[in-house]
Design a protein around this motif. Sequence first.
Motif, mmCIF file in Angstrom:
data_model
loop_
_atom_site.group_PDB
_atom_site.id
_atom_site.type_symbol
_atom_site.label_atom_id
_atom_site.label_comp_id
_atom_site.label_asym_id
_atom_site.label_seq_id
_atom_site.Cartn_x
_atom_site.Cartn_y
_atom_site.Cartn_z
ATOM 1 N N GLY A 376 0.792 -1.221 0.000
ATOM 2 C CA GLY A 376 0.000 0.000 0.000
ATOM 3 C C GLY A 376 0.828 1.277 0.000
ATOM 4 O O GLY A 376 0.285 2.383 0.112
ATOM 5 N N CYS A 377 2.135 1.151 -0.121
ATOM 6 C CA CYS A 377 2.993 2.345 -0.093
ATOM 7 C C CYS A 377 2.884 3.170 -1.378
ATOM 8 O O CYS A 377 3.405 4.282 -1.454
ATOM 9 C CB CYS A 377 4.447 1.952 0.113
ATOM 10 S SG CYS A 377 4.851 1.630 1.831
ATOM 11 N N GLY A 378 2.255 2.611 -2.402
ATOM 12 C CA GLY A 378 2.142 3.351 -3.662
ATOM 13 C C GLY A 378 3.194 2.952 -4.684
ATOM 14 O O GLY A 378 3.429 3.666 -5.667
ATOM 15 N N LYS A 379 3.815 1.803 -4.496
ATOM 16 C CA LYS A 379 4.843 1.330 -5.442
ATOM 17 C C LYS A 379 4.290 1.275 -6.860
ATOM 18 O O LYS A 379 4.865 1.813 -7.798
ATOM 19 C CB LYS A 379 5.303 -0.099 -5.090
ATOM 20 C CG LYS A 379 5.947 -0.264 -3.754
ATOM 21 C CD LYS A 379 6.291 -1.721 -3.500
ATOM 22 C CE LYS A 379 5.087 -2.649 -3.432
ATOM 23 N NZ LYS A 379 4.198 -2.441 -2.311
ATOM 24 N N THR A 380 3.142 0.588 -6.971
ATOM 25 C CA THR A 380 2.589 0.380 -8.306
ATOM 26 C C THR A 380 2.103 1.695 -8.913
ATOM 27 O O THR A 380 2.294 1.950 -10.102
ATOM 28 C CB THR A 380 1.464 -0.667 -8.232
ATOM 29 O OG1 THR A 380 2.012 -1.843 -7.636
ATOM 30 C CG2 THR A 380 0.927 -0.998 -9.608
ATOM 31 N N THR A 381 1.528 2.545 -8.082
ATOM 32 C CA THR A 381 1.033 3.828 -8.589
ATOM 33 C C THR A 381 2.191 4.688 -9.109
ATOM 34 O O THR A 381 2.121 5.250 -10.203
ATOM 35 C CB THR A 381 0.275 4.573 -7.462
ATOM 36 O OG1 THR A 381 -0.688 3.665 -6.922
ATOM 37 C CG2 THR A 381 -0.402 5.811 -7.968
ATOM 38 N N ARG A 477 -5.371 3.069 2.363
ATOM 39 C CA ARG A 477 -5.295 2.907 0.909
ATOM 40 C C ARG A 477 -5.661 1.480 0.487
ATOM 41 O O ARG A 477 -6.391 1.270 -0.474
ATOM 42 C CB ARG A 477 -3.885 3.183 0.419
ATOM 43 C CG ARG A 477 -3.552 4.650 0.338
ATOM 44 C CD ARG A 477 -2.207 4.755 -0.336
ATOM 45 N NE ARG A 477 -1.664 6.096 -0.303
ATOM 46 C CZ ARG A 477 -0.384 6.366 -0.542
ATOM 47 N NH1 ARG A 477 0.453 5.381 -0.798
ATOM 48 N NH2 ARG A 477 0.037 7.607 -0.514
ATOM 49 N N ARG A 481 -8.603 0.244 -1.854
ATOM 50 C CA ARG A 481 -8.281 -0.431 -3.108
ATOM 51 C C ARG A 481 -9.213 -1.626 -3.296
ATOM 52 O O ARG A 481 -9.558 -2.003 -4.416
ATOM 53 C CB ARG A 481 -6.813 -0.880 -3.078
ATOM 54 C CG ARG A 481 -6.333 -1.511 -4.345
ATOM 55 C CD ARG A 481 -4.809 -1.665 -4.337
ATOM 56 N NE ARG A 481 -4.379 -2.693 -3.381
ATOM 57 C CZ ARG A 481 -3.101 -2.955 -3.078
ATOM 58 N NH1 ARG A 481 -2.129 -2.261 -3.623
ATOM 59 N NH2 ARG A 481 -2.786 -3.891 -2.205
ATOM 60 N N GLY A 531 2.369 11.098 -0.458
ATOM 61 C CA GLY A 531 1.494 11.058 -1.640
ATOM 62 C C GLY A 531 2.291 10.679 -2.867
ATOM 63 O O GLY A 531 3.429 11.115 -3.050
ATOM 64 N N SER A 532 1.678 9.859 -3.705
ATOM 65 C CA SER A 532 2.428 9.250 -4.796
ATOM 66 C C SER A 532 2.823 10.242 -5.885
ATOM 67 O O SER A 532 3.843 10.087 -6.536
ATOM 68 C CB SER A 532 1.641 8.098 -5.400
ATOM 69 O OG SER A 532 1.416 7.132 -4.398
ATOM 70 N N PHE A 562 -0.791 10.396 -13.681
ATOM 71 C CA PHE A 562 -1.074 10.008 -12.301
ATOM 72 C C PHE A 562 -2.541 9.581 -12.142
ATOM 73 O O PHE A 562 -2.833 8.561 -11.503
ATOM 74 C CB PHE A 562 -0.729 11.166 -11.356
ATOM 75 C CG PHE A 562 -0.972 10.845 -9.903
ATOM 76 C CD1 PHE A 562 -0.248 9.834 -9.276
ATOM 77 C CD2 PHE A 562 -1.925 11.534 -9.177
ATOM 78 C CE1 PHE A 562 -0.476 9.517 -7.934
ATOM 79 C CE2 PHE A 562 -2.152 11.229 -7.829
ATOM 80 C CZ PHE A 562 -1.423 10.221 -7.213
ATOM 81 N N LEU A 566 -4.004 5.969 -10.837
ATOM 82 C CA LEU A 566 -4.960 5.747 -9.737
ATOM 83 C C LEU A 566 -6.152 4.918 -10.210
ATOM 84 O O LEU A 566 -6.715 4.132 -9.459
ATOM 85 C CB LEU A 566 -5.459 7.084 -9.174
ATOM 86 C CG LEU A 566 -4.476 7.900 -8.344
ATOM 87 C CD1 LEU A 566 -5.114 9.209 -7.898
ATOM 88 C CD2 LEU A 566 -3.980 7.123 -7.121
HETATM 89 P P1 GDP Z 1 1.463 -0.833 -3.642
HETATM 90 O O1 GDP Z 1 0.842 -1.914 -2.870
HETATM 91 O O2 GDP Z 1 2.652 -0.282 -2.921
HETATM 92 O O3 GDP Z 1 1.755 -1.182 -5.044
HETATM 93 O O4 GDP Z 1 0.441 0.372 -3.637
HETATM 94 P P2 GDP Z 1 -0.536 0.896 -4.781
HETATM 95 O O5 GDP Z 1 0.239 1.718 -5.731
HETATM 96 O O6 GDP Z 1 -1.336 -0.182 -5.333
HETATM 97 O O7 GDP Z 1 -1.428 1.877 -3.922
HETATM 98 C C1 GDP Z 1 -2.421 1.399 -3.036
HETATM 99 C C2 GDP Z 1 -3.746 2.094 -3.276
HETATM 100 O O8 GDP Z 1 -3.609 3.451 -2.938
HETATM 101 C C3 GDP Z 1 -4.174 2.048 -4.728
HETATM 102 O O9 GDP Z 1 -5.573 1.882 -4.769
HETATM 103 C C4 GDP Z 1 -3.793 3.413 -5.255
HETATM 104 O O10 GDP Z 1 -4.682 3.832 -6.283
HETATM 105 C C5 GDP Z 1 -3.917 4.287 -4.027
HETATM 106 N N1 GDP Z 1 -2.942 5.374 -4.005
HETATM 107 C C6 GDP Z 1 -1.620 5.290 -4.222
HETATM 108 N N2 GDP Z 1 -1.031 6.484 -4.085
HETATM 109 C C7 GDP Z 1 -1.995 7.353 -3.778
HETATM 110 C C8 GDP Z 1 -2.034 8.758 -3.513
HETATM 111 O O11 GDP Z 1 -1.024 9.459 -3.555
HETATM 112 N N3 GDP Z 1 -3.228 9.300 -3.231
HETATM 113 C C9 GDP Z 1 -4.365 8.552 -3.198
HETATM 114 N N4 GDP Z 1 -5.492 9.182 -2.912
HETATM 115 N N5 GDP Z 1 -4.387 7.258 -3.413
HETATM 116 C C10 GDP Z 1 -3.222 6.645 -3.711
#
Ligand code: GDP
Length: 738
Positions: A376-381, A477, A481, A531-532, A562, A566
């Motif tokens: 949930g850290c935003g790696k994929t985003t 997050r 998701r 924030g990503s 971006f 999302l």
């Molecule tokens: P991962 O598990 O590290 O790959 O995390 P994801 O990139 O999948 O992010 C987890 C969830 O948080 C996803 O549903 C994203 O769309 C959401 N998300 C990621 N970054 C942000 C951000 O900066 N703002 C918001 N509002 N949502 C985010």
Amino acid sequence: MYDSALLAELAAASTQKASAGKVKRHTNQVWDAPGLTIESWKFNEWDYYSTKVKLPIPSRGLFTKEDQIVVRGYDKFFNVGEVESTKWNSILTETTGPYALTLKENGCKIMIGGYNGKLIVTSKNRTGPQENDYKNHSLAATNWIKARLKEAGKTEQELASELEEKDLTAVGEFCDDNFEEHVLAYPPESAGIYLNGLNRNTREFQTLAPNVVNELGARYGFLRTDFLMVEGVDETKQFLEKCAETGAYNGRDIEGFVVRCKKDGKDFFFKYKFKEPYLMYREWRTATHVILKDPQAAWKSKMHKEATNEFLKFARPYLKSHPELAEKIQKEGKGIIELREKFLEYSNLDPEQLLQLQINEKGTDKYVLIPVATIGCGKTTVALTLASLYGWGHVQNDDVSSKSGKFRTFSNRISQAFSEHDVVIVDRNNHQFRERQQLFEAMDLMADANGYDMHYIGLDFLPNGPAQKEWEVTLSRVMNRGDNHQTIRNMDRPAVEAIMKGFRGRYQPITVAKEPDSNFELVIDVNCARGSKDNVTAVVSALNDAYDMDLETKPEELNAAFSAALEHKAKIPVGTQPAQKRATWSFFCIRVDSKEMMQLLASNLQGNPFWQELQVSKGMSLKQEFHVTLAHKASEKTQFKALKTKYHKLLTGSKENGFVDLNVEEPVIVESICWNTRIMAAAVSLPGEHCSSNFHPHITVGMAKGVPPKEANAMMNNYDNRVEIKPVRLTGRLCAFR
Ligand code: GDP
Ligand code: MG
């Protein structure tokens, strides 16, 4: 100078398509002048080479205010041999002297003009504060000028007014190792701006003589660019070639010369850079002296290892059997050229081919972004956004559905991504030392096998560790998701929390002081709580800073990429047993040896601007692997099926993903090379058993980043440029790819 016609043409060119000579316009804030802005105009580098596109003004660097030219760079000038007008035979017949040879200092270009009594100091295309302002050339130059003017007892306004009254732009090279290192050394005592030209602010390129430049420079405290005058063109050529042999002038290492002369009565520049093959010849010369002194001595070469080894293999026995030549070299310092020519004759290779041996030796820079994070850290985003903005590779561990051999599959995909991209994001938590170690080991192997120079870059999503705030952000997050994830789905909150806590508990922070994290060349702070989108920006500016990547981000493009990230829908595995599935076969091809192909390209594309861009530009990608596609699963179904049936046994026996060699040799004859502004490919014919279902069988060579390789097909049908070459037969191998 006022020139409303020019400004109108520039404005029109700024709305052109990139292929038709688009100019990029940028509004700059002038240093120390609140409210004063100035427009800069930047052309695409390749348009200076184009024979089709006519630029309104071929200057490199141009700044205007309303209808007035305020700062004007030199007209783009070329190396000897680079374009038609700088081939020696044109220079010898079409230019007139005297020839002013100025030393090519090795720094960054600075231009200086005046507007309403205000001094305007610019880099090639910018002035004033910039986004991603990690290294501001115009600011550093401004500060140097201010200090120097003071020492010379002058004011900025005096310089500005003199330039403005005479309607001139002063051009210089800012060289300072403290600010930025280039190839030649500029310690503090020789650092500063070497003034090398005064251009009239007119559309037509007009520049003043070097002695006038040095006179003005001396009055205002600039450093002097040395020059010498040569009357005739033959003398000029001889002089340059002689200097090139040593790479030095007056005992000082230099990069080369800029030669100023006239052509059709107008100012005309060309440059003569000391480079290959002279650098290689110099190495041979030194190596010859070393082995003559001590026949047992080993030559430890860096620059031209392979070529020099070849040379020495020849030179050692040859000098032994020709003692008179050995003596002449040792006693009189003559005969080296004779030895070199004997070797070239004997090896039957041109200097180009010998140099190519070296280019293949040198690694290709590859950048790997390795997140260290939890769920949930935003790696994929972050990864999706970057991949979409810059066309980078993005490999998601969560997309690997097999349980057994999971890492092997993941690393196969990473390897595949490297063959297509120079920057790859390895999307996995990598939250433990063990995982990082495993990645570094696997990627070191890929580097060895392919000759990559790997740059490992850590993305630290938890610089404060998995603290409370980070926990809350990531948990919320992940709950939001919901099921939009490859593996974390159909779970209730406690189950999700349990998985997340597992990662949190095992998390080991980046510790660069020891193995394996000491492999990170750079660690970028991308705190997930921030924030990503901001993290994307942080990655971009850190890479620009550390590697001069020149990545540009326009806010609107960033926002769009971006938002799309999302909105992204994860690839949810379908079917009941997705686990053991291997990738399916996607195409058949004939692969050719990449070294042979590179040699062929290099020897036929010397001076070709697209080819040059492919070698140097970050915006372009040169293929690492070369093949002729025979049939694709999606588009050439019948032929694809036939091949699949024919090689059924071999195919089912193979375990790996990627290219699978079917152990069949197939000849490939390369006949010509075609390109447009976006992509380049070699046209081939296939005289062997297998033929391609493509109408124009080809090997894709390279393209601008973001252009899909399959576009080569359409281009071959309707290319802009084509060079016929002497047909070359390569031995390829039949392969299937999945
Ligand atoms: P991962 O598990 O590290 O790959 O995390 P994801 O990139 O999948 O992010 C987890 C969830 O948080 C996803 O549903 C994203 O769309 C959401 N998300 C990621 N970054 C942000 C951000 O900066 N703002 C918001 N509002 N949502 C985010
Ligand atoms: Mg993810």
